[in-house]
Design a protein around this motif. Structure first.
Motif, mmCIF file in Angstrom:
data_model
loop_
_atom_site.group_PDB
_atom_site.id
_atom_site.type_symbol
_atom_site.label_atom_id
_atom_site.label_comp_id
_atom_site.label_asym_id
_atom_site.label_seq_id
_atom_site.Cartn_x
_atom_site.Cartn_y
_atom_site.Cartn_z
ATOM 1 N N HIS A 210 42.310 -22.722 -21.320
ATOM 2 C CA HIS A 210 41.288 -23.229 -21.966
ATOM 3 C C HIS A 210 41.565 -23.389 -23.442
ATOM 4 O O HIS A 210 42.469 -22.748 -24.084
ATOM 5 N N CYS B 146 42.232 -19.046 -16.489
ATOM 6 C CA CYS B 146 41.694 -20.445 -16.686
ATOM 7 C C CYS B 146 42.302 -20.548 -18.142
ATOM 8 O O CYS B 146 41.842 -20.058 -19.137
ATOM 9 N N ASP C 125 41.277 -25.564 -17.646
ATOM 10 C CA ASP C 125 42.281 -26.111 -16.519
ATOM 11 C C ASP C 125 42.820 -27.483 -16.393
ATOM 12 O O ASP C 125 42.806 -28.284 -15.340
ATOM 13 N N GLY C 126 43.026 -28.035 -17.726
ATOM 14 C CA GLY C 126 43.236 -29.313 -17.806
ATOM 15 C C GLY C 126 42.048 -30.577 -17.731
ATOM 16 O O GLY C 126 42.390 -31.463 -17.926
ATOM 17 N N GLU C 127 40.753 -30.256 -17.509
ATOM 18 C CA GLU C 127 39.882 -31.085 -17.183
ATOM 19 C C GLU C 127 39.043 -31.014 -18.594
ATOM 20 O O GLU C 127 38.844 -29.921 -19.064
ATOM 21 N N ARG C 128 38.762 -32.213 -19.190
ATOM 22 C CA ARG C 128 37.837 -32.381 -20.172
ATOM 23 C C ARG C 128 36.444 -32.491 -20.033
ATOM 24 O O ARG C 128 36.064 -33.313 -19.406
ATOM 25 N N ILE C 129 35.530 -31.403 -20.662
ATOM 26 C CA ILE C 129 34.226 -31.416 -20.295
ATOM 27 C C ILE C 129 33.733 -31.650 -21.580
ATOM 28 O O ILE C 129 33.590 -30.699 -22.381
ATOM 29 N N GLU D 77 38.545 -27.959 -22.937
ATOM 30 C CA GLU D 77 39.479 -28.274 -21.934
ATOM 31 C C GLU D 77 39.686 -27.231 -20.996
ATOM 32 O O GLU D 77 39.738 -25.899 -21.499
#
Length: 115
Positions: free
Chosen positions: A91, A89, A71-75, A69
């Motif tokens: 994380h 950032c 900055d709020g984005e899940r990769i 995770e």
């Protein structure tokens, strides 16, 4: 005789210490080294979202799969995924993984911030 111009660490011989996401074996964490450290980290629990004001971290996923995770984005991540995490950032790692973490400058527990 002068001091050696290099350091060697055997990560499997360094005692693991608890960290917010599991356990870490921290190499090159000496008082006279402020440049960088290398951590073999076993992520055994979902980490709490955090950030660093000064440290950049490079994660290399060695084993397992999960999600980073950032900055709020899940990769989604898996073996040999590498992530460059800049200061500021937010994380966390989610899932069970073994990673190599390279903090630059050297790891400083005082530079771990939570919202």
């Amino acid at each position: 005789m002068s001091e050696a111009n290099f350091m060697i660490a055997r990560l499997d011989e360094i005692p693991a210490v608890p960290c917010p996401c599991g356990f870490a074996r921290r190499a090159f964490a000496t008082a006279d080294n402020a440049l960088a450290t290398v951590h073999l980290t076993d992520i055994t629990e979902d980490a709490r979202v955090h950030y660093h004001k000064h440290m950049t971290e490079i994660y290399v996923i060695l084993e397992g799969e999960g999600v980073m995770e950032l900055d709020g984005e899940r990769i989604p991540v898996g073996p040999l995924t590498s992530i460059f995490i800049k200061p500021g950032c937010r994380h966390r790692a989610v899932g069970r993984m073994r990673i190599l973490n390279i903090p630059i400058p050297a790891f400083d527990p005082e530079d771990e911030w939570f919202d």
